[in-house]
Design an enzyme around this catalytic site. Structure first.
Site, PDB file in Angstrom:
ATOM      1  N   LYS A 163       0.863  -1.189   0.000  1.00 57.62           N
ATOM      2  CA  LYS A 163       0.000   0.000   0.000  1.00 57.62           C
ATOM      3  C   LYS A 163       0.896   1.235   0.000  1.00 57.62           C
ATOM      4  O   LYS A 163       2.071   1.185   0.365  1.00 57.62           O
ATOM      5  CB  LYS A 163      -0.942   0.014   1.210  1.00 57.62           C
ATOM      6  CG  LYS A 163      -0.232   0.043   2.570  1.00 57.62           C
ATOM      7  CD  LYS A 163      -0.133   1.440   3.149  1.00 57.62           C
ATOM      8  CE  LYS A 163       0.520   1.417   4.532  1.00 57.62           C
ATOM      9  NZ  LYS A 163       1.754   2.222   4.587  1.00 57.62           N
ATOM     10  N   ALA A 180       0.682  -6.933   5.243  1.00 52.71           N
ATOM     11  CA  ALA A 180      -0.136  -7.609   4.228  1.00 52.71           C
ATOM     12  C   ALA A 180       0.021  -9.122   4.327  1.00 52.71           C
ATOM     13  O   ALA A 180      -0.960  -9.870   4.242  1.00 52.71           O
ATOM     14  CB  ALA A 180       0.253  -7.127   2.835  1.00 52.71           C
ATOM     15  N   ASP A 197      -1.250  -1.451  10.956  1.00 54.58           N
ATOM     16  CA  ASP A 197      -1.911  -1.330   9.640  1.00 54.58           C
ATOM     17  C   ASP A 197      -2.308  -2.675   9.043  1.00 54.58           C
ATOM     18  O   ASP A 197      -2.768  -2.741   7.908  1.00 54.58           O
ATOM     19  CB  ASP A 197      -1.044  -0.540   8.656  1.00 54.58           C
ATOM     20  CG  ASP A 197       0.329  -1.164   8.417  1.00 54.58           C
ATOM     21  OD1 ASP A 197       0.636  -2.186   9.065  1.00 54.58           O
ATOM     22  OD2 ASP A 197       1.087  -0.633   7.591  1.00 54.58           O
TER      23      ASP A 197
END
EC number: 2.7.1.148
Length: 268
Positions: A8, A100, A132
Site C-alpha cells: 500500500k 499484508a 496497519d
C-alpha cells in the site's frame, strides 16, 4: 491455496498526537498497489513455515505469518499447515508488506478451514498483529485514523494513474522515524484534502515524516524531485519511508535509477 499479498501507499500522512500507550495517532489515506509477495498455504502433518525471495531479518519463528496462524489456531484448534512466503516487497520501506502477509494469512486460513469469519472479526485479529494489518483484510482505499487501524471508506478512484514506487535500499525502522517527529494537527481534514484535484496535492498533501527524514537521507528528496521532473502529478514518501512514489497521469518515461534500487511500476 495461493494468494498475493500486496503493498500500500500513503496519500498524505499526518502524525497528530502521542498516545498514552506510547503509540501515535495519525491521519492518512491508505491506497493498495499491486506490488506483491506470494503466499502459499498447504495442509501438513506438522506446522512449517519457510521463505524465499528477499532475505527477512530476524528469527523466522517471530514472522507475522506464523503469529497470524497461531492467533487463529488457539481459538479454532486449526490443524497444522505449511506456509511458504516468497518475499518481493522490500522491508523498512513504508509499504506495509509484512502487515499484508499477516492479513493474507488470516484470510487464507479463513478460506481453507471454512471458518466463515466476517471481515470485522478478521480485522480485529489483524489489529493484534500490527497497526496497519487490518487494512489488508478488505484491501480498499480508506482514511485511516488513531493508530492507523480505524478506517473510514473513501470514494477515491485513481484508476488510470500509473504509480512508480522506488525503494532506495534504506531501511528505516519505525522507532527511528517516530523518534524525530513532532506531532501536530493538520490544518485541513484528510477528507477535504483528498477531494481536491490531484494536480494540487503537491501543494497541500504532505507526509510529516519527510520533514524529519529528508535532511538525514538526501537520496529521498532527490528521488521525489526526479519523479516530479519526469512528469509526476504527485510524488511523496510512503509511510515512514523509505520508498518514494510518483503518480503519473500519462505513461512515464523510462526512468533510470541506481542498480541497487528496487522499482515497481503499474496501473492503480
Amino acid at each position: 491455496m495461493l494468494d498475493f499479498p500486496n503493498a500500500k501507499i500513503n496519500l498524505g500522512l499526518y502524525i497528530t498526537e502521542k498516545r498514552p500507550d506510547g503509540f501515535h495517532n495519525l491521519q492518512s489515506c491508505f491506497y493498495p498497489v499491486r506490488w506483491c509477495d506470494a503466499l502459499e498455504l498447504l495442509p501438513a502433518e506438522e506446522l512449517r513455515f519457510d521463505m524465499t525471495g528477499l532475505p527477512v531479518p530476524g528469527n523466522p519463528e517471530t514472522n507475522l505469518c506464523l503469529k497470524a496462524y497461531k492467533l487463529l489456531q488457539q481459538d479454532y484448534n486449526l490443524p497444522p499447515v505449511h506456509l511458504h512466503l516468497h518475499k518481493v516487497i522490500p522491508m523498512g520501506a513504508g509499504l506495509g508488506g509484512g502487515s499484508a502477509d499477516a492479513a493474507f494469512t488470516l484470510r487464507l486460513l479463513n478460506q481453507q478451514f471454512a471458518l466463515n469469519l466476517s471481515d470485522e472479526v478478521l480485522e480485529n485479529y489483524a489489529r493484534q498483529l500490527g497497526s496497519d494489518c487490518a487494512f489488508f483484510v478488505q484491501n480498499k482505499p480508506v482514511i485511516a485514523t488513531e493508530r492507523g487501524d480505524v478506517f473510514t471508506p473513501v470514494a477515491l478512484d485513481l484508476s488510470g494513474y500509473t504509480c512508480v514506487v522506488v525503494y532506495p535500499g534504506i531501511h528505516i525502522t519505525t522507532a527511528e522515524a517516530y523518534g524525530s517527529i513532532k506531532p501536530q494537527q493538520p490544518s485541513c481534514s484528510m477528507e477535504m484534502l483528498l477531494k481536491q484535484d490531484v494536480k494540487v496535492w503537491k501543494e497541500v498533501l504532505k507526509n510529516d515524516f519527510e520533514e524529519a527524514l529528508f535532511p538525514k537521507y538526501p537520496e529521498l528528496p532527490q528521488l521525489k524531485e526526479q519523479l516530479y521532473e519526469a512528469g509526476a502529478t504527485y510524488a511523496a514518501m510512503t509511510g515512514s519511508g523509505s520508498a518514494v512514489y510518483g503518480l503519473f497521469k500519462e505513461t512515464p518515461p523510462n526512468l533510470v535509477f541506481p542498480a541497487h534500487y528496487a522499482v515497481w511500476q503499474g496501473l492503480l
